[in-house]
Design an enzyme around this catalytic site. Structure first.
Site, PDB file in Angstrom:
ATOM      1  N   LYS A   1      66.248  81.288   6.682  1.00 13.32           N
ATOM      2  CA  LYS A   1      67.104  81.445   5.495  1.00 13.32           C
ATOM      3  C   LYS A   1      66.656  82.602   4.627  1.00 13.32           C
ATOM      4  CE  LYS A   1      66.448  78.838   1.576  1.00 13.32           C
ATOM      5  NZ  LYS A   1      66.411  79.648   0.335  1.00 13.32           N
ATOM      6  N   ASN A   2      65.341  82.641   4.325  1.00 11.16           N
ATOM      7  CA  ASN A   2      64.900  83.623   3.336  1.00 11.16           C
ATOM      8  C   ASN A   2      64.844  85.045   3.890  1.00 11.16           C
ATOM      9  OD1 ASN A   2      64.905  81.617   1.475  1.00 11.16           O
ATOM     10  ND2 ASN A   2      62.688  81.286   1.474  1.00 11.16           N
TER      11      ASN A   2
ATOM     12  N   CYS B   1      65.458  77.758 -12.927  1.00 15.52           N
ATOM     13  CA  CYS B   1      66.028  76.823 -11.968  1.00 15.52           C
ATOM     14  C   CYS B   1      65.154  75.579 -11.908  1.00 15.52           C
ATOM     15  CB  CYS B   1      66.154  77.454 -10.601  1.00 15.52           C
ATOM     16  SG  CYS B   1      64.610  77.537  -9.721  1.00 15.52           S
TER      17      CYS B   1
ATOM     18  N   ARG C   1      62.461  81.712 -13.496  1.00 15.64           N
ATOM     19  CA  ARG C   1      62.505  82.634 -12.354  1.00 15.64           C
ATOM     20  C   ARG C   1      62.840  84.036 -12.850  1.00 15.64           C
ATOM     21  NH1 ARG C   1      64.481  79.663  -6.913  1.00 15.64           N
ATOM     22  NH2 ARG C   1      63.590  81.528  -6.006  1.00 15.64           N
TER      23      ARG C   1
ATOM     24  N   ASP D   1      56.975  76.360  -0.254  1.00 14.43           N
ATOM     25  CA  ASP D   1      58.182  75.649   0.176  1.00 14.43           C
ATOM     26  C   ASP D   1      57.855  74.445   1.056  1.00 14.43           C
ATOM     27  OD1 ASP D   1      59.615  77.462  -1.272  1.00 14.43           O
ATOM     28  OD2 ASP D   1      60.108  78.742   0.428  1.00 14.43           O
TER      29      ASP D   1
ATOM     30  N   ARG E   1      71.967  73.745   1.693  1.00 17.97           N
ATOM     31  CA  ARG E   1      71.762  75.171   1.394  1.00 17.97           C
ATOM     32  C   ARG E   1      70.816  75.805   2.404  1.00 17.97           C
ATOM     33  NH1 ARG E   1      68.579  75.885  -3.268  1.00 17.97           N
ATOM     34  NH2 ARG E   1      68.428  77.921  -2.322  1.00 17.97           N
TER      35      ARG E   1
END
Ligand code: EPU
Length: 427
Positions: free
Chosen positions: A22-23, A117, A122, A305, A397
């Site tokens: 994803k990133n 967030c 952030r 994460d 997501r």
């Protein structure tokens, strides 16, 4: 609104195929803007953050052609706007990568200013520090951040903090800046290297990605290319925890074991047996879990994460573990959910002290954010009985087909429609 209903207590076993990162994807998709031509991107995870990025590209004027569910052709020849709409940029924090890419190709870009967030503040001051060093000006108006430059000139930037986003955004803007750029104190995550490889494949001249200094010789123009995104380190780590927490035996396919080393090392220390192959990894647990000390740090440290997943696993260890969050200010919000399952955790600021318990009990659970959501699924898989996880929109997501992948491993999990506020929770 959907929720997941999970009947836990069964060991997982079998094989799971890990998707694209994803990133990496959320930076590589904006980077296609710099090609001003066609790129074929393979191993794109089919998740909502990727869909939002494709929608932004389309809205800016790019041609998007789906080849398969995980392969897209993106033609950025006719992009005719440099402003990402407020609605789309707010769907996904990583929309800030459009700033670097649009600035690099057109000399200006605009997205919604990201606010705080669920993980804490952030800021994007380090992104802007790099753009300013290259000669751009920034302004904020009515919640929109705009960057603008007559032309970009390479520069020397020393980042005040190690930031994945600022490193990637600086690379995007510097790839076609005039002259040489040196970025110091940069992030070293696998997705930084992936973005550099993608930009180089498009004709950029970037060296040092994966170390803490990146050198970029600006080139006049980039061109389209074919590229396959690396496997997702955190998705892989999540299934490793799924195997570990259920006393299972799972083989992960399409992984890069080298990228998983910080996770593998901790899971081995916790008592898991892990075998590494070229692009696969097998994890098993038969004995008890050992307590650990874990501190999250930029790569190659233990990834933040994975922190909610590791904390959740350690609730079942034989003894006291200490988990320190070194990146985000507010990444223990999910602990309240685990407490309702009978976990014994005390959080003081950035540190969680976890006294292992024998079992977690089923409960109605909430996904407070993406990775915390994945951690709730793992907690539910370990608990004998039926748990529910709601607010699964966060999970989707970043995890492609998580329900189907877990079902293939033998988990009893299903999606059901949940009318808003329908879940009664024992608090
Ligand atoms: N920071 C600043 N100024 C900046 C940028 C960051 O002070 O200009 C601080 C942040 O507040 C934070 C630290 O630096 O304390 C690290 O932030 P970083 O910029 O590295 O994070 P990010 O790029 O916004 C990415 C991932 C996150 C992951 C972090 C850290 C993406 C889209 N997101 O965020 O992933 O936690 O790096 O590895 O790449 C997730 O996937 O669940 C997720 C949250």
């Amino acid at each position: 609104m959907e929720k997941y209903v999970i009947h836990g207590g069964k060991p997982l076993s079998g094989e799971v195929v890990i998707g694209g990162a994803k990133n990496a994807a959320v930076a590589i998709l904006p980077a296609t803007i710099l090609a001003g031509g066609k790129c074929l991107i393979e191993n794109l995870p089919c998740i909502s953050d990727v869909m939002a990025s494709l929608q932004i590209l389309s809205e800016l004027g790019a041609g998007i052609r789906m080849v398969t569910r995980n392969i897209y052709e993106i033609d950025t020849t006719n992009i005719n706007s440099t402003e990402v709409s407020n609605e789309l940029s707010r769907q996904m924090r990583a929309s800030y990568y459009f700033l670097g890419a649009l600035l690099g190709r057109f000399g200006s870009g605009q997205v919604a200013m990201p606010g705080g967030c669920n993980l804490g503040p952030r800021p994007i001051d380090q992104h802007l520090k790099a753009f300013t060093a290259f000669g751009a000006e920034d302004s904020v108006e009515y919640g929109q951040i705009r960057v603008k430059a007559d032309h970009l000139v390479g520069s020397h930037v020393f980042f005040d903090t190690v930031s994945v986003g600022a490193t990637m955004n600086a690379m995007l803007a510097a790839a076609t800046a005039q002259g040489t750029t040196v970025l110091e104190n940069v992030a070293r995550e696998p997705h930084i290297v992936d973005l550099a490889n993608f930009l180089n494949m498009m004709g950029a001249d970037i060296h040092g990605a994966g170390t803490d200094v990146i050198k970029i010789h600006g080139v006049k123009q980039l061109h389209g290319c074919n590229y396959s995104i690396i496997p997702d380190q955190i998705e892989a780590g999540s299934y490793m925890v799924a195997a570990a927490i259920t006393k299972g035996d799972v083989t992960l396919r399409n992984v890069t074991p080298k990228h998983l080393e910080p996770i593998t090392a901790k899971l081995r220390a916790a008592g898991c047996e892990i075998e590494e192959f070229d692009d696969a990894l097998r994890i098993r647990r038969t004995g008890n879990l050992h307590p650990l000390k874990v501190k999250t740090m930029p790569h190659p440290g233990f990834p933040t994460d994975m922190q909610p997943l590791m904390t959740t696993l350690l609730t079942l260890a034989d003894g006291t573990s200490i988990v320190t969050e070194g990146i985000w200010e507010n990444r223990f919000r999910y602990v309240d959910e685990l407490l309702r399952m009978g976990a014994n955790i005390q959080v003081d600021g950035q540190v969680a002290v976890i006294e292992g318990v024998r079992k977690l009990r089923p409960a109605p659970l909430r996904a407070t954010d993406l990775r915390a959501g994945a951690a709730m699924i793992m907690a539910a898989l370990s608990a004998d009985g039926i748990s529910e996880v709601d607010e699964t929109i966060h999970i989707e997501r970043g995890y492609e087909n998580i329900v189907e992948k877990l079902q293939l491993l033998g988990a009893d999990i299903r999606r059901v429609e949940a009318p808003r506020n329908a879940i009664t929770r024992a608090i």
